[in-house]
Design a protein around this motif. Structure first.
Motif, mmCIF file in Angstrom:
data_model
loop_
_atom_site.group_PDB
_atom_site.id
_atom_site.type_symbol
_atom_site.label_atom_id
_atom_site.label_comp_id
_atom_site.label_asym_id
_atom_site.label_seq_id
_atom_site.Cartn_x
_atom_site.Cartn_y
_atom_site.Cartn_z
ATOM 1 N N ASN A 49 31.917 25.253 -56.692
ATOM 2 C CA ASN A 49 30.668 25.160 -57.451
ATOM 3 C C ASN A 49 30.638 26.093 -58.668
ATOM 4 O OD1 ASN A 49 29.447 23.293 -55.554
ATOM 5 N ND2 ASN A 49 29.220 25.037 -54.170
ATOM 6 N N LEU A 50 31.747 26.149 -59.376
ATOM 7 C CA LEU A 50 31.825 27.008 -60.558
ATOM 8 C C LEU A 50 31.369 26.240 -61.797
ATOM 9 C CD1 LEU A 50 35.179 28.872 -59.855
ATOM 10 C CD2 LEU A 50 32.850 29.509 -59.227
ATOM 11 N N LEU A 51 30.174 25.676 -61.696
ATOM 12 C CA LEU A 51 29.557 24.919 -62.774
ATOM 13 C C LEU A 51 28.182 25.509 -63.044
ATOM 14 C CD1 LEU A 51 30.349 21.313 -61.480
ATOM 15 C CD2 LEU A 51 31.728 22.685 -63.033
ATOM 16 N N ASP A 52 27.715 25.385 -64.292
ATOM 17 C CA ASP A 52 26.400 25.916 -64.601
ATOM 18 C C ASP A 52 25.315 24.893 -64.266
ATOM 19 O OD1 ASP A 52 26.312 24.026 -66.662
ATOM 20 O OD2 ASP A 52 26.923 25.459 -68.196
ATOM 21 N N GLU A 53 24.087 25.176 -64.637
ATOM 22 C CA GLU A 53 22.968 24.310 -64.277
ATOM 23 C C GLU A 53 23.055 22.936 -64.930
ATOM 24 O OE1 GLU A 53 19.432 26.416 -65.278
ATOM 25 O OE2 GLU A 53 19.653 27.898 -63.644
ATOM 26 N N GLU A 54 23.767 22.843 -66.041
ATOM 27 C CA GLU A 54 23.938 21.550 -66.722
ATOM 28 C C GLU A 54 25.169 20.794 -66.221
ATOM 29 O OE1 GLU A 54 23.109 24.405 -68.620
ATOM 30 O OE2 GLU A 54 21.048 23.658 -68.430
ATOM 31 N N GLY A 55 25.849 21.365 -65.246
ATOM 32 C CA GLY A 55 27.038 20.716 -64.717
ATOM 33 C C GLY A 55 28.287 20.983 -65.526
ATOM 34 N N GLU A 56 28.200 21.911 -66.474
ATOM 35 C CA GLU A 56 29.354 22.281 -67.285
ATOM 36 C C GLU A 56 30.133 23.410 -66.604
ATOM 37 O OE1 GLU A 56 30.176 20.662 -70.032
ATOM 38 O OE2 GLU A 56 28.381 19.404 -69.938
ATOM 39 N N LEU A 57 31.422 23.491 -66.897
ATOM 40 C CA LEU A 57 32.262 24.522 -66.301
ATOM 41 C C LEU A 57 31.760 25.914 -66.655
ATOM 42 C CD1 LEU A 57 34.981 25.257 -64.816
ATOM 43 C CD2 LEU A 57 36.006 25.304 -67.104
ATOM 44 N N ASP A 58 31.673 26.783 -65.641
ATOM 45 C CA ASP A 58 31.308 28.185 -65.861
ATOM 46 C C ASP A 58 32.605 28.967 -66.032
ATOM 47 O OD1 ASP A 58 30.518 30.831 -65.719
ATOM 48 O OD2 ASP A 58 29.018 30.499 -64.163
ATOM 49 N N GLY A 59 33.034 29.101 -67.289
ATOM 50 C CA GLY A 59 34.315 29.729 -67.576
ATOM 51 C C GLY A 59 34.451 31.144 -67.053
ATOM 52 N N PRO A 60 33.485 32.026 -67.326
ATOM 53 C CA PRO A 60 33.599 33.403 -66.832
ATOM 54 C C PRO A 60 33.714 33.481 -65.313
ATOM 55 C CG PRO A 60 31.970 33.280 -68.572
ATOM 56 C CD PRO A 60 32.349 31.870 -68.261
ATOM 57 N N ALA A 61 32.990 32.617 -64.609
ATOM 58 C CA ALA A 61 33.070 32.614 -63.150
ATOM 59 C C ALA A 61 34.463 32.184 -62.689
ATOM 60 C CB ALA A 61 32.015 31.690 -62.555
ATOM 61 N N LEU A 62 35.053 31.216 -63.381
ATOM 62 C CA LEU A 62 36.397 30.777 -63.021
ATOM 63 C C LEU A 62 37.417 31.885 -63.285
ATOM 64 C CD1 LEU A 62 38.449 28.695 -62.109
ATOM 65 C CD2 LEU A 62 38.445 27.734 -64.427
ATOM 66 N N VAL A 63 37.286 32.572 -64.408
ATOM 67 C CA VAL A 63 38.197 33.679 -64.714
ATOM 68 C C VAL A 63 38.118 34.750 -63.621
ATOM 69 C CG1 VAL A 63 38.656 35.586 -66.315
ATOM 70 C CG2 VAL A 63 38.197 33.288 -67.203
ATOM 71 N N ASP A 64 36.904 35.058 -63.182
ATOM 72 C CA ASP A 64 36.739 36.052 -62.119
ATOM 73 C C ASP A 64 37.392 35.602 -60.815
ATOM 74 O OD1 ASP A 64 35.328 37.717 -63.797
ATOM 75 O OD2 ASP A 64 33.353 37.067 -63.086
ATOM 76 N N ALA A 65 37.448 34.281 -60.610
ATOM 77 C CA ALA A 65 37.982 33.742 -59.354
ATOM 78 C C ALA A 65 39.489 33.510 -59.383
ATOM 79 C CB ALA A 65 37.268 32.434 -59.010
ATOM 80 N N LEU A 66 40.136 33.688 -60.534
ATOM 81 C CA LEU A 66 41.574 33.393 -60.640
ATOM 82 C C LEU A 66 42.428 34.101 -59.595
ATOM 83 C CD1 LEU A 66 42.228 33.206 -64.501
ATOM 84 C CD2 LEU A 66 42.126 31.342 -62.844
ATOM 85 N N PRO A 67 42.128 35.356 -59.209
ATOM 86 C CA PRO A 67 42.946 35.993 -58.161
ATOM 87 C C PRO A 67 42.909 35.266 -56.817
ATOM 88 C CG PRO A 67 41.709 37.652 -59.386
ATOM 89 C CD PRO A 67 41.176 36.310 -59.808
ATOM 90 N N GLN A 68 41.919 34.379 -56.646
ATOM 91 C CA GLN A 68 41.805 33.641 -55.394
ATOM 92 C C GLN A 68 42.638 32.357 -55.402
ATOM 93 O OE1 GLN A 68 37.631 32.968 -54.354
ATOM 94 N NE2 GLN A 68 37.048 34.699 -55.653
ATOM 95 N N ILE A 69 43.278 32.069 -56.523
ATOM 96 C CA ILE A 69 44.000 30.797 -56.668
ATOM 97 C C ILE A 69 45.504 31.006 -56.555
ATOM 98 C CG2 ILE A 69 44.474 28.864 -58.214
ATOM 99 C CD1 ILE A 69 41.732 29.298 -59.460
ATOM 100 N N SER A 70 46.108 30.267 -55.639
ATOM 101 C CA SER A 70 47.558 30.268 -55.478
ATOM 102 C C SER A 70 48.071 28.847 -55.673
ATOM 103 C CB SER A 70 47.945 30.780 -54.085
ATOM 104 O OG SER A 70 49.329 30.603 -53.854
ATOM 105 N N LEU A 71 49.020 28.685 -56.575
ATOM 106 C CA LEU A 71 49.587 27.363 -56.856
ATOM 107 C C LEU A 71 51.084 27.368 -56.602
ATOM 108 C CD1 LEU A 71 47.864 26.533 -60.277
ATOM 109 C CD2 LEU A 71 47.126 25.810 -58.008
ATOM 110 N N ARG A 72 51.584 26.309 -56.014
ATOM 111 C CA ARG A 72 53.024 26.129 -55.882
ATOM 112 C C ARG A 72 53.305 24.656 -55.646
ATOM 113 N NH1 ARG A 72 54.954 26.412 -50.351
ATOM 114 N NH2 ARG A 72 53.218 26.630 -48.886
ATOM 115 N N PHE A 73 54.549 24.268 -55.894
ATOM 116 C CA PHE A 73 54.959 22.891 -55.659
ATOM 117 C C PHE A 73 55.668 22.808 -54.310
ATOM 118 C CE2 PHE A 73 54.298 22.846 -60.213
ATOM 119 C CZ PHE A 73 53.728 21.599 -60.417
ATOM 120 N N VAL A 74 55.270 21.821 -53.510
ATOM 121 C CA VAL A 74 55.809 21.666 -52.156
ATOM 122 C C VAL A 74 56.408 20.272 -52.013
ATOM 123 C CG1 VAL A 74 54.181 23.310 -51.166
ATOM 124 C CG2 VAL A 74 53.579 20.885 -51.255
#
Length: 233
Positions: A49-74
């Motif tokens: 739910n990293l979207l603002d009230e208009e349904g647009e991406l909340d960029g600062p919130a996503l940047v803050d959450a980047l440490p929670q993201i792990s990507l790899r190819f399996v």
């Protein structure tokens, strides 16, 4: 055969992934779908739910959450085919819908996101033997790639191709919805401040409005053989 890195850039729905995947299989190279990486980050934003009230991406919130993201190819259930995993979960079947497509370009326009993913992508190509497709592979990720390809086609043809793909997966979308999404993604991808979509000066351009994917693939494959010092028949 000399191993090289192959960078394939271009607009959405031009067949980049199809050509890149086939090249990698034919050459025994690693295929990296960078678009899947950005789509996985977009999926994370939607799920959290990293979207603002208009349904647009909340960029600062996503940047803050980047440490929670792990990507790899399996590995997938298909031999030699790899899928993107988000925090340990293969999400290939969840990232190709119009909802993810609607925010993937804003996600990719965030400098911190691009910086994180570009570092990972560059590491994958250190030992050569990689086919990578995306928007800034030949200009940012692999500026020294031995072969750079830039693919384009009209928005109308890309819309028809994408619509057929989505409807084939059972998704209820209209031509207008897909067309508007493609045009908006083109605008964002081409105008963003960081890693904008543009043709590298030394890239070979292929407009597939009047080429089938098979014709386009054969032209590119012959070019690969020339760059890897294999005699072209």
């Amino acid at each position: 055969m000399t191993k090289i890195n192959i960078a394939i850039d271009g607009y959405s729905s031009t067949g980049k992934s199809t050509v890149a995947r086939r090249l990698a299989k034919e050459l025994g190279y690693l295929y990296v779908d960078t678009g899947a990486m950005y789509r996985a980050v977009a999926l994370f934003a939607l799920r959290n739910n990293l979207l603002d009230e208009e349904g647009e991406l909340d960029g600062p919130a996503l940047v803050d959450a980047l440490p929670q993201i792990s990507l790899r190819f399996v590995p997938s259930d298909k031999p030699g085919v790899f899928e993107i995993a988000l925090n340990g979960e293969s999400v290939e079947q969840h990232i190709r819908n119009l909802e993810v497509s609607s925010i993937v370009s804003p996600v990719a326009a965030i400098g911190e996101v691009r910086e994180l993913l570009v570092r990972q992508q560059q590491q994958m190509g250190v030992e050569k033997g990689v086919v990578m497709d995306g928007r800034d592979i030949g200009t940012v990720v692999f500026p020294d790639a031995e072969l750079k390809i830039f693919m384009t086609a009209s928005a109308e043809k890309r819309t028809r191709r994408r619509l057929e793909e989505l409807q084939g997966k059972g998704q209820e979308v209209t031509y207008e919805e897909v067309y508007n999404n493609i045009v908006e993604r083109d605008r964002i991808d081409s105008s963003r401040a960081v890693g904008p979509l543009r043709k590298a000066e030394d890239a070979l351009a292929y407009d597939n409005d009047n080429l089938t994917l098979e014709e386009q693939y054969q032209l590119i494959y012959q070019e690969v053989l020339r760059r890897t010092e294999v005699e072209v028949k």
